[in-house]
Design a protein around this motif. Structure first.
Motif, mmCIF file in Angstrom:
data_model
loop_
_atom_site.group_PDB
_atom_site.id
_atom_site.type_symbol
_atom_site.label_atom_id
_atom_site.label_comp_id
_atom_site.label_asym_id
_atom_site.label_seq_id
_atom_site.Cartn_x
_atom_site.Cartn_y
_atom_site.Cartn_z
ATOM 1 N N TRP A 171 19.726 45.337 25.124
ATOM 2 C CA TRP A 171 18.660 45.638 24.154
ATOM 3 C C TRP A 171 17.603 46.581 24.733
ATOM 4 O O TRP A 171 16.756 47.093 23.994
ATOM 5 N N ALA A 172 17.657 46.820 26.031
ATOM 6 C CA ALA A 172 16.658 47.713 26.643
ATOM 7 C C ALA A 172 17.246 49.070 27.018
ATOM 8 O O ALA A 172 16.507 49.967 27.426
ATOM 9 N N THR A 175 16.726 52.387 24.429
ATOM 10 C CA THR A 175 15.983 51.999 23.219
ATOM 11 C C THR A 175 14.489 52.268 23.347
ATOM 12 O O THR A 175 13.763 52.186 22.362
ATOM 13 N N VAL A 177 12.704 50.234 24.760
ATOM 14 C CA VAL A 177 12.156 48.875 24.972
ATOM 15 C C VAL A 177 12.530 48.456 26.387
ATOM 16 O O VAL A 177 13.713 48.336 26.703
ATOM 17 N N THR A 178 11.554 48.262 27.231
ATOM 18 C CA THR A 178 11.857 47.799 28.590
ATOM 19 C C THR A 178 11.721 46.280 28.606
ATOM 20 O O THR A 178 10.865 45.738 27.912
ATOM 21 N N SER A 180 10.176 43.059 29.934
ATOM 22 C CA SER A 180 8.876 42.921 30.577
ATOM 23 C C SER A 180 9.120 42.706 32.069
ATOM 24 O O SER A 180 10.217 42.294 32.484
ATOM 25 N N SER A 214 15.534 51.572 29.965
ATOM 26 C CA SER A 214 14.294 52.274 29.625
ATOM 27 C C SER A 214 13.267 52.238 30.765
ATOM 28 O O SER A 214 12.062 52.152 30.518
#
Ligand code: PEP
Length: 251
Positions: A171-172, A175, A177-178, A180, A214
């Protein structure tokens, strides 16, 4: 001491000419300067030999992004681990989620690739990571553990010690989106703990585990400051020298 590593994954980007320009620029940028980490670039197959001839391989390691699960022979379109090694590449990225998903790479196939890569003296950069549905159901640890148990945990300890691992939550990837810093550190600490359970604490402490997804110049310093994050596998941000260099400089 385990190594810190920043490894680029160009994926299916750059013509031969563009790739040569990128590799040459990176080589010039790193000349006369010693980064605080090992630097690797994962190029498409077609670039490997030309890039190997044009750069300082002591400063920049070269990775293929895949190798065949067969040794040699009538496998049209495939590139063997031995062929990869013959170009001057030292690494091969294996188990990337894009290959697992789009090319149906199973654990069985990956085990054959791992064996051939190791037999040919290549260092596998072995990727693992869960999809968003798995993360949302809080199943990421069990998922990653299964990926490792089905593949690299079957290796001998001597072969395991030759690997670099990369945790890349699907998912990262690409995208923006890293994960956390906490999510990344938590997973890498978990991976290190199960390596310790399987191969012992000393081996776990010596294993380089990278984060990918990301990662960029902005988030790299905080990610790389975590105790279990030994660097990054970098996709998009490895395609421009300034971006990639800024990530290297995060160490
Ligand atoms: C990757 O695919 O290995 C990757 C980390 O990509 P990106 O940095 O573009 O998310």
């Amino acid at each position: 001491m385990r190594k810190n590593i920043v490894a680029g994954n160009w994926k299916m980007n750059k013509t031969l000419q563009e790739g040569m320009a990128l590799a040459t620029e990176l080589n010039e940028t790193l000349a006369g300067y010693t980064p605080n980490c090992d630097v690797v670039i994962g190029t498409p197959f077609i670039h490997l030999a030309s890039v190997a001839a044009a750069i300082d391989k002591k400063k920049i390691g070269i990775a293929a992004q895949n190798c065949a699960n067969k040794e040699k022979g009538a496998y049209t379109g495939e590139v063997s681990a031995e062929m990869v090694k013959s170009t001057g590449a030292a690494y091969v990225i294996l188990g990337h989620s894009e290959r697992r998903e789009y090319y149906n790479e199973t654990s069985e196939i990956l085990n054959d690739k791992l064996a051939l890569a190791l037999a040919n003296g290549l260092t596998p950069i072995y990727c693992c990571g869960e999809a968003l549905e798995v993360r949302n159901a809080n199943g990421q640890n069990a998922f990653v553990q299964k990926q490792l148990e089905e593949t690299i945990f079957k290796l001998s300890v001597d072969d395991f010690k030759k690997l670099v691992l990369a945790y890349e939550p699907i998912w990262a990837i690409g995208t923006g989106v890293t994960a956390s810093t906490e999510q990344a550190q938590e997973m890498l600490a978990f991976i290190r703990s199960i390596i310790a359970g399987k191969f012992g604490q000393e081996v776990a402490d010596e294993t380089s585990i990278l984060y990918g997804g990301s990662c960029n110049a902005k988030n790299a310093p905080e990610l790389f400051a975590q105790p279990d994050i030994d660097g990054g596998l970098i996709g998009g941000a490895s395609l421009k020298v300034a971006d990639f260099k800024a990530i290297i400089d995060a160490f």
